[in-house]
Enzyme design. Structure first.
Site, mmCIF file in Angstrom:
data_model
loop_
_atom_site.group_PDB
_atom_site.id
_atom_site.type_symbol
_atom_site.label_atom_id
_atom_site.label_comp_id
_atom_site.label_asym_id
_atom_site.label_seq_id
_atom_site.Cartn_x
_atom_site.Cartn_y
_atom_site.Cartn_z
ATOM 1 N N THR A 35 50.474 42.900 -6.346
ATOM 2 C CA THR A 35 51.363 41.731 -6.384
ATOM 3 C C THR A 35 52.274 41.765 -7.598
ATOM 4 O O THR A 35 53.439 41.395 -7.516
ATOM 5 C CB THR A 35 50.509 40.441 -6.426
ATOM 6 O OG1 THR A 35 49.808 40.326 -5.199
ATOM 7 C CG2 THR A 35 51.366 39.209 -6.627
ATOM 8 N N SER A 77 46.941 46.959 -3.013
ATOM 9 C CA SER A 77 45.632 47.578 -3.297
ATOM 10 C C SER A 77 44.710 47.575 -2.091
ATOM 11 O O SER A 77 43.662 48.241 -2.099
ATOM 12 C CB SER A 77 44.956 46.933 -4.505
ATOM 13 O OG SER A 77 44.409 45.680 -4.194
ATOM 14 N N THR A 108 45.147 42.976 -7.150
ATOM 15 C CA THR A 108 43.897 42.298 -7.513
ATOM 16 C C THR A 108 42.823 42.439 -6.434
ATOM 17 O O THR A 108 41.642 42.319 -6.725
ATOM 18 C CB THR A 108 44.135 40.797 -7.762
ATOM 19 O OG1 THR A 108 44.626 40.190 -6.566
ATOM 20 C CG2 THR A 108 45.107 40.581 -8.905
ATOM 21 N N ASP A 109 43.245 42.688 -5.187
ATOM 22 C CA ASP A 109 42.263 42.630 -4.095
ATOM 23 C C ASP A 109 41.151 43.674 -4.218
ATOM 24 O O ASP A 109 40.012 43.410 -3.850
ATOM 25 C CB ASP A 109 42.970 42.762 -2.736
ATOM 26 C CG ASP A 109 43.842 41.547 -2.439
ATOM 27 O OD1 ASP A 109 43.642 40.504 -3.098
ATOM 28 O OD2 ASP A 109 44.727 41.632 -1.565
HETATM 29 N N1 ASP Z 1 47.372 42.162 -1.897
HETATM 30 C C1 ASP Z 1 47.630 42.292 -3.315
HETATM 31 C C2 ASP Z 1 47.012 43.600 -3.793
HETATM 32 O O1 ASP Z 1 45.835 43.655 -3.970
HETATM 33 C C3 ASP Z 1 47.064 41.148 -4.057
HETATM 34 C C4 ASP Z 1 47.291 41.175 -5.539
HETATM 35 O O2 ASP Z 1 47.683 42.143 -6.148
HETATM 36 O O3 ASP Z 1 47.053 40.110 -6.152
HETATM 37 O O4 ASP Z 1 47.706 44.550 -3.969
#
Ligand code: ASP
Length: 353
Positions: A35, A77, A108-109
């Site tokens: 993100t 991710s 973050t995922d």
């Molecule tokens: N879908 C995103 C990822 O994990 C979520 C994030 O980065 O917060 O790449």
């Protein structure tokens, strides 16, 4: 793509809060997407910014350290796999002597999985390897991205920083203890059954724990991704174990409570475990409870299995850490007994037994 230079090279000393902090640290940024680097290009957010562009959004980083940027990949991710984390670990290892620390931007995922995998690949790293990301794209005005990125660099530049860490919302979390516990809030990550290592507050690093990285530095560059996590649910058919036997080198059984494995249908689970072991598939027993871990010998439903089949258990490790340790342990052992011993031996602070 790699090797673009950004930031303040050649400065001999830096100042933090008006205090001199010695030689400027050389930090390598490895960007992978997430993100933090995303834009909405019409079908929802997708990574678009380069490592260099990320740095351009936070010019204050140049006052903290001498930064070099490399782009490893640019992925949500959700699409990151163990092979990407091996690639990152290899890169860190290749240039380990040339830098004082490493910041990895990551979605973050799966960041907690990434941190755990890097923890086992870069064991007891004396230099900081800090993963960060954000809940909102760095493009948005009210994003957490700039604070997280700057904070990660502040921690990575601190003289006492070490080990694989997640930095998020002001908190420095040990790589095997991080878990994403919120999908939207800025405080997305928790440190599970272990104290937060440090806070970065008002531009300073405040430690709760110092010197927790003590063992010999050991670097590895392989993970075996053929690991299946099976969450037991009430009434689950033990046939799932035969599926697991055909499709994986190791199975993590997310058991009930402190380590309960069902004993119904004429001992179908026990028989399934015996079949897995006969085929050479490793089995680890974890718990599906979020805190305080397993203690298989507490109840008969766990005791019998632990006694008879000598299955390593996860104790208070997070599922992410259990998965990562299993992927690593498979690559360094060639028997069930060796796997048992390696899994149940603490690496750094992953097990507090
Ligand atoms: N879908 C995103 C990822 O994990 C979520 C994030 O980065 O917060 O790449």
């Amino acid at each position: 793509m790699r090797g673009e230079k950004g930031g303040a090279g050649g400065v001999a000393e830096t100042k933090r809060n008006g205090r001199k902090c010695g030689k400027v640290k050389k930090i390598l940024l490895l960007a992978t997407g997430g993100t933090i680097a995303s834009r909405n290009l019409g079908e929802g957010l997708t990574p678009a910014l380069t490592a260099e562009e990320l740095l351009g959004c936070v010019p204050e980083i140049a006052n903290v350290c001498d930064v070099t940027a490399e782009q490893v990949c640019n992925l949500d991710s959700t699409n990151m796999r163990p092979e990407h984390w091996v690639q990152i670990a290899r890169r860190v290892r290749e240039v380990y002597d040339a830098y004082d620390g490493f910041v990895i931007t990551h979605g973050t995922d799966t960041m907690a999985y990434a941190a755990a995998c890097l923890y086992y690949l870069l064991q007891n790293a004396r230099k900081p390897v800090v993963l960060t990301g954000s809940q909102i794209s760095i493009f948005e005005r009210d994003s957490d991205a700039r604070d997280n990125l700057l904070g990660a660099f502040r921690y990575a530049s601190d003289p006492d920083a070490c080990g694989v860490r997640v930095f998020f919302d002001g908190k420095v979390i040990c790589g095997t203890r991080a878990r994403k516990t919120r999908t939207r809030s800025f405080n997305a990550f928790s440190s599970v059954d272990y104290p937060t290592v440090a806070l970065v507050r008002d531009g300073r690093v405040q430690y709760y724990i110092k010197g927790d990285v003590t063992g010999e530095e050991r670097f590895y560059d392989r993970l075996d991704a053929d690991v299946l996590l099976v969450k037991l649910t009430p009434g689950i058919d033990a046939g799932i174990l035969d599926y697991a036997a055909a499709h994986s080198h190791a199975v993590i059984l997310e058991s009930f409570g402190v380590g309960g494995i069902p004993h119904y249908d004429d001992g179908a689970f026990e028989k399934g475990i015996a079949r897995l072991q006969a085929k050479g598939v490793r089995i680890v027993v974890a718990t599906q409870v979020a805190h305080e871990g397993s203690a298989m010998e507490t109840y008969r439903v766990g005791y019998r299995i632990k006694e008879k089949y000598r299955l390593p258990e996860a104790y208070e490790m997070t599922t992410e850490a259990v998965l990562a340790k299993t992927m690593w342990a498979l690559t360094v052992t060639d028997s069930a007994e060796a796997f048992y011993r390696v899994f149940e031996t603490p690496v750094g602070n992953d097990l507090l037994i």
